[in-house]
Design an enzyme around this catalytic site. Structure first.
Site, PDB file in Angstrom:
ATOM      1  N   ASP A 298      -6.790  34.602 -45.587  1.00  0.00           N
ATOM      2  CA  ASP A 298      -8.152  34.087 -45.793  1.00  0.00           C
ATOM      3  C   ASP A 298      -9.122  34.667 -44.783  1.00  0.00           C
ATOM      4  O   ASP A 298     -10.307  34.843 -45.064  1.00  0.00           O
ATOM      5  CB  ASP A 298      -8.170  32.560 -45.635  1.00  0.00           C
TER       6      ASP A 298
ATOM      7  N   ASP B  76     -14.758  34.812 -47.500  1.00  0.00           N
ATOM      8  CA  ASP B  76     -13.370  34.712 -47.074  1.00  0.00           C
ATOM      9  C   ASP B  76     -12.697  35.998 -47.538  1.00  0.00           C
ATOM     10  O   ASP B  76     -12.977  36.494 -48.651  1.00  0.00           O
ATOM     11  CB  ASP B  76     -12.662  33.526 -47.747  1.00  0.00           C
TER      12      ASP B  76
ATOM     13  N   HIS C 267     -10.998  32.119 -53.596  1.00  0.00           N
ATOM     14  CA  HIS C 267      -9.935  33.108 -53.410  1.00  0.00           C
ATOM     15  C   HIS C 267      -9.447  33.636 -54.765  1.00  0.00           C
ATOM     16  O   HIS C 267      -9.084  32.862 -55.647  1.00  0.00           O
ATOM     17  CB  HIS C 267      -8.771  32.569 -52.585  1.00  0.00           C
TER      18      HIS C 267
ATOM     19  N   CYS D 171      -1.212  34.024 -49.445  1.00  0.00           N
ATOM     20  CA  CYS D 171      -2.111  33.433 -48.438  1.00  0.00           C
ATOM     21  C   CYS D 171      -1.473  33.441 -47.052  1.00  0.00           C
ATOM     22  O   CYS D 171      -2.170  33.625 -46.048  1.00  0.00           O
ATOM     23  CB  CYS D 171      -2.418  31.990 -48.782  1.00  0.00           C
TER      24      CYS D 171
HETATM   25  N1  ABU Z   1      -5.926  30.854 -51.699  1.00  0.00           N
HETATM   26  C1  ABU Z   1      -5.197  30.512 -52.865  1.00  0.00           C
HETATM   27  C2  ABU Z   1      -5.836  29.390 -53.573  1.00  0.00           C
HETATM   28  C3  ABU Z   1      -6.387  29.800 -54.835  1.00  0.00           C
HETATM   29  C4  ABU Z   1      -6.304  28.688 -55.818  1.00  0.00           C
HETATM   30  O1  ABU Z   1      -6.682  27.557 -55.501  1.00  0.00           O
HETATM   31  O2  ABU Z   1      -5.846  28.915 -56.956  1.00  0.00           O
END
Ligand code: ABU
Length: 375
Positions: free
Chosen positions: A129, A209, A258, A360
């Site tokens: 991130d 991010d 994201h 992540c």
């Molecule tokens: N950073 C991954 C989260 C993305 C999502 O909530 O699908």
């Protein structure tokens, strides 16, 4: 050529600076992985409940954040997730990949202040991130949550090492994150107004991010989201230079944060998509094979996640074939196998409540490969 230089007259330490090769080197999501940062949940603190967390949190999880906001994550959650992160690090090592961890010198429970507000939290669990690697450039993202304002410092000793070893280190300007930076009229129940997607952050200042960007060599894809604005996208475009083309894309996620559960490039000419949000890919992908992901294995055990149910797709490729994937995601593992990939299943379910999965939790610092165009 390797130059040796004394970097500080008061220290006798000498550092090695390579002018031709950098310890940081990665252009896409699939070249053979050589070095990776794996995050840590040690000392993780639940984000305080505020307007921006409220806008991005699934409503079913809000009770947890209202109750625990600003406090440590429950110790049992931390221990289980730590075990899974250590297992992930071990898997990488078994495949000959160098693993680095954040130095954990940050005390996330400590309240901090800027001239406009105070906050605390959150963790060093998600290097993806906060940091982005484009070629030999390491970019520190400015972020958009107050609770993440200082998060990149958890990686500074590593970044300093990479800098000493030849990497470029770019830090994006941080927004004030004052009240005007957030859109006070944003209503999570009205994700579109007149067909235009709504976001809780404004364009008053630069924000992004790193996890809203995905790399395919010279072509980099980015979405505007609850944490990434137009100025943030433009800042990245200008700073990475003319070797790269930055494409802004938009999909059907009403609360995007994201891109790494939406489109997942797996190899040259192969992209996995989230069928819920991706009804049509941009034309640039027209010559690519499109793999449509099956639904996540257990969509209903996500009561605590501050993410969508699609963490199944938050995987990391260690090369064009082998992909680290959560072991309970059987439908996905079967589909990947059918498509000719070699999934490497690992237990990672207990990490999910921290808001991400394997992609992540990692940052691919170095992959063996060159800058290419795949379109
Ligand atoms: N950073 C991954 C989260 C993305 C999502 O909530 O699908």
């Amino acid at each position: 050529m390797t130059l040796r230089a004394s970097h500080n007259v008061r220290s006798r330490a000498r550092i090695s600076i390579s002018s031709t090769t950098s310890a940081v080197h990665s252009y896409n999501e699939w070249d053979p992985l050589e070095e990776v940062i794996v995050g840590s949940v040690d000392g993780a603190v639940v984000p305080p409940w505020d307007a921006i967390t409220m806008a991005t949190m699934p409503s079913h999880a809000s009770w947890f954040f209202k109750k625990y906001g600003g406090q440590s994550f429950p110790q049992e959650m931390i221990e289980k997730a730590r075990e899974e992160l250590d297992g992930l690090a071990l898997l990488f090592k078994q495949h000959g990949i160098v693993v680095r961890r954040p130095d954990n010198k940050m005390d996330f429970s400590k309240e901090y202040r800027t001239p406009w507000w105070s906050s605390k939290g959150m963790y060093s669990a998600m290097p993806r991130d906060v940091l982005m690697v484009i070629g030999d450039i390491l970019i520190e993202a400015p972020m958009a949550w107050r609770t993440r304002y200082f998060e990149s410092h958890a990686y500074h000793s590593l970044l300093r090492e990479y800098f000493d070893q030849g990497a470029k280190w770019l830090v994006a300007p941080k927004s004030s994150m004052d009240v005007e930076f957030y859109d006070k009229n944003y209503n999570p129940d009205r994700p579109y107004i007149d067909g235009k997607k709504q976001f809780p952050i404004t364009n008053k200042e630069i924000a992004f991010d790193a996890a809203d960007f995905v790399r395919c060599g010279r072509d980099i894809f980015v979405q505007k989201s609850h944490v990434t604005n137009d100025l943030g996208i433009e800042w990245v475009r200008r700073h990475i230079g003319s070797d790269y083309r930055v494409h802004e894309v938009e999909f059907g996620d009403e609360h995007p944060m994201h891109i790494d559960t939406t489109i997942i490039p797996l190899a040259p000419g192969k992209i996995l998509i989230n069928p819920l949000w991706v009804k049509k890919l941009p034309d640039i992908f027209k010559s690519w094979d499109v793999l449509v992901a099956p639904p996540p294995a257990h969509p209903f055990d996500s009561a605590l996640y501050f993410s969508s149910d699609w963490l199944s797709l938050n995987m990391l490729s260690i090369d064009e074939k082998r992909i680290v994937v959560e072991e309970q995601e059987r439908p996905l593992i079967e589909s990947l196998t059918k498509w000719g990939f070699e999934p490497l299943p690992i237990p990672f379910r207990n990490f999910y409540p921290f808001g991400g999965s394997v992609h992540c939790a990692t940052l691919d610092v170095r992959r063996r490969g060159t800058l290419q165009s795949y379109f």
